[in-house]
Write an enzyme that holds these catalytic residues in place. Structure first.
Site, PDB file in Angstrom:
ATOM      1  N   ASP A  24       0.569  -7.510 -10.201  1.00  0.00           N
ATOM      2  CA  ASP A  24      -0.430  -6.448 -10.256  1.00  0.00           C
ATOM      3  C   ASP A  24      -1.419  -6.575  -9.112  1.00  0.00           C
ATOM      4  O   ASP A  24      -2.165  -7.546  -9.036  1.00  0.00           O
ATOM      5  CB  ASP A  24      -1.166  -6.538 -11.591  1.00  0.00           C
ATOM      6  CG  ASP A  24      -2.242  -5.491 -11.758  1.00  0.00           C
ATOM      7  OD1 ASP A  24      -2.179  -4.467 -11.057  1.00  0.00           O
ATOM      8  OD2 ASP A  24      -3.135  -5.691 -12.586  1.00  0.00           O
ATOM      9  N   ASP A  45      -2.855   0.605  -6.379  1.00  0.00           N
ATOM     10  CA  ASP A  45      -2.734  -0.242  -7.563  1.00  0.00           C
ATOM     11  C   ASP A  45      -1.322  -0.212  -8.119  1.00  0.00           C
ATOM     12  O   ASP A  45      -0.894   0.783  -8.700  1.00  0.00           O
ATOM     13  CB  ASP A  45      -3.743   0.226  -8.615  1.00  0.00           C
ATOM     14  CG  ASP A  45      -3.696  -0.609  -9.888  1.00  0.00           C
ATOM     15  OD1 ASP A  45      -3.148  -1.710  -9.856  1.00  0.00           O
ATOM     16  OD2 ASP A  45      -4.227  -0.134 -10.912  1.00  0.00           O
TER      17      ASP A  45
END
Length: 504
Positions: free
Chosen positions: A202, A391
């Site tokens: 992530d 992201d």
């Protein structure tokens, strides 16, 4: 021609998360590449409900990124409730998910879904859920590889890696639309003797944790069919007794700060400092979640554990020359299955070097954010002063309402759903482009197709992968995998820079 899935008619997109680190020396320097594996989607829900779950999660995630209060739990529940009331039951008889559980339980966990189940009851929940008694069949030009994977409900094996220090990416596809390739995991080793742990990667968080021995689920019971780390399994495990807690867009974990040996693609981090989760929400503890931990790769200034991220530790210990992390996010429908994450450099075989642009990260908090302009079919929309947080942990693209309206106004046949989402033709060919550092990057039109409104009609309407949300500044976007599958993405902590390039 009818079209459906092998498992459930639509499958809940799982989340992303976090990571952290500190390392001890092994003195060599090289680029390291790990495999990324797409997370399976286990639970079936109506597509409009699924979209709202993603919007809710993205809004909360965005709110944390910009440091403002996000929507309340009550507000999120109302949004889901409205979707449930509007959802029409699909024309299927079977109402079980792949694991055999009744689908009236399927909204548990994903952004206040458990409370919706409690309040709405079985009848309303079943009206929001599809069946799984039909097989996917080739139609409307969807790639056979994606349909085969959807029917198999299993991993699609990766091709042989193309670069040194690379490991191939296996991809599980349980639904045939590219917008549902939503999670990517890599395998690392932890403990002595070392054991494999599946870890979610992530770019939008900065803590590393894996499940700890004795982990308990907030919903009751243990933390499911996962791999755990602790004194019973590792002779080098040391518990500091210090606690940490991380809350995500969906779900949360809490546990202790520990140290143990890690191995990341052959690089040994001795007595590394990170977290083990002792309490996990259902989003992480359930058997449907196919990862054992989360690795955040934003800058360590965001870390709840207050330790270095893995890439920062690798650079500090001289294992890589700079704290660079690079991503090739795969799209299963391409049939390539070549996703990977690379530490210490960029995999030159994945992108066109002539298109590589590098620009300054403008985010002051540790996320990866750059200036962006937007066009549709090469027509600049005139949106000045916009920025975008990149992201990997977000599936959708979230744009300020006026910007989302401007984009969809250029896509013929668009309709608003009245709740921040948009419906576009499944046959859309309009190309949305985001420009960073002077280089325009096209979004493949198929990545905009989040889900068909009617699963039996792939020439009808689809939910758009670009939605509206106003949480941060009025000119700030949150850009997830809908875009990132279309570019090679890299960031450098040492230079506080971001790089993007066109894929090959």
């Amino acid at each position: 021609m009818q079209l459906a899935f092998s498992s459930s008619f639509l499958l809940v997109a799982l989340l992303f998360a976090i990571a952290q680190v500190e390392a001890s020396p092994v003195m060599r320097s090289r680029t390291v590449t790990l495999p990324l594996k797409r997370l399976p989607q286990q639970i079936g829900v109506h597509p409009t409900v699924l979209l709202q779950q993603h919007i809710n999660r993205s809004h909360r995630r965005h709110a944390r990124m910009v440091g403002v209060g996000g929507p309340s739990t009550t507000e999120l529940e109302k949004r889901l409730q409205k979707r449930l009331n509007l959802a029409k039951p699909p024309k299927y008889d079977k109402r079980y998910n792949r694991s055999g559980a009744r689908t009236h339980l399927s909204l548990i966990s994903m952004e206040t879904g458990a409370k919706i189940v409690t309040r709405m009851g079985k009848r309303s929940i079943r009206a929001a859920i599809g069946g799984d008694n039909l097989k996917a069949t080739p139609d409307q030009g969807f790639p056979k590889a994606a349909l085969d994977a959807a029917n198999a409900g299993d991993l699609t094996k990766a091709n042989k890696p193309t670069a040194p220090n690379s490991i191939g990416l296996d991809v599980e596809q349980v639904y045939y639309l590219p917008a549902n390739d939503v999670g990517y995991i890599a395998t690392i080793q932890a403990g002595t003797p070392p054991r494999d742990f599946s870890v979610l990667m992530d770019s939008g968080s900065a803590d590393f944790w894996i499940g700890g021995e004795g982990c308990q689920s907030q919903s009751g019971g243990d933390c499911g069919n996962h791999v755990f780390l602790g004194q019973q399994s590792s002779t080098t495990f040391r518990d500091s007794g210090k606690v940490f807690q991380v809350t995500y867009g969906s779900g949360q974990v809490q546990g202790n700060i520990v140290s143990d040996n890690l191995n990341i693609a052959g690089l040994a981090l001795v007595k590394h400092v990170f977290g083990v989760a002792l309490v996990e929400s259902q989003d992480f503890s359930g058997n449907a979640t196919k990862f054992d931990g989360l690795m955040g790769l934003a800058q360590s200034t965001l870390s709840n554990q207050r330790v270095l991220t893995p890439v920062e530790s690798l650079a500090k210990q001289g294992l890589i020359s700079e704290a660079i992390t690079s991503y090739k996010i795969s799209r299963v429908s391409d049939g390539l299955n070549d996703g990977e994450i690379t530490f210490g450099g960029l995999d030159q075989s994945k992108f066109d070097p002539s298109t590589l642009v590098t620009f300054q990260n403008i985010n002051q908090n540790g996320f990866w954010e750059g200036d962006v302009t937007v066009s549709v079919d090469s027509q600049d929309l005139g949106l000045q002063g916009r920025t975008a947080i990149l992201d990997t942990g977000t599936t959708l693209i979230i744009a300020p309402p006026a910007d989302a309206d401007a984009v969809h106004a250029k896509i013929p046949g668009t309709k608003t759903d009245g709740q921040g989402g948009f419906v576009i033709p499944c046959t859309n060919t309009a190309v949305v482009s985001l420009t960073f550092g002077g280089q325009a990057f096209d979004i493949n039109p198929i990545d905009l197709l989040f889900a068909p409104v009617d699963p039996n009609n792939l020439q009808g309407d689809c939910l758009s992968g670009i939605t509206s949300g106003q949480i941060g500044g009025p000119q700030q976007w949150l850009v997830g995998d809908v875009f990132l599958k279309n570019a090679y993405f890299s960031h450098n902590v040492n230079k506080n820079q971001i790089s993007l390039a066109k894929l090959v």
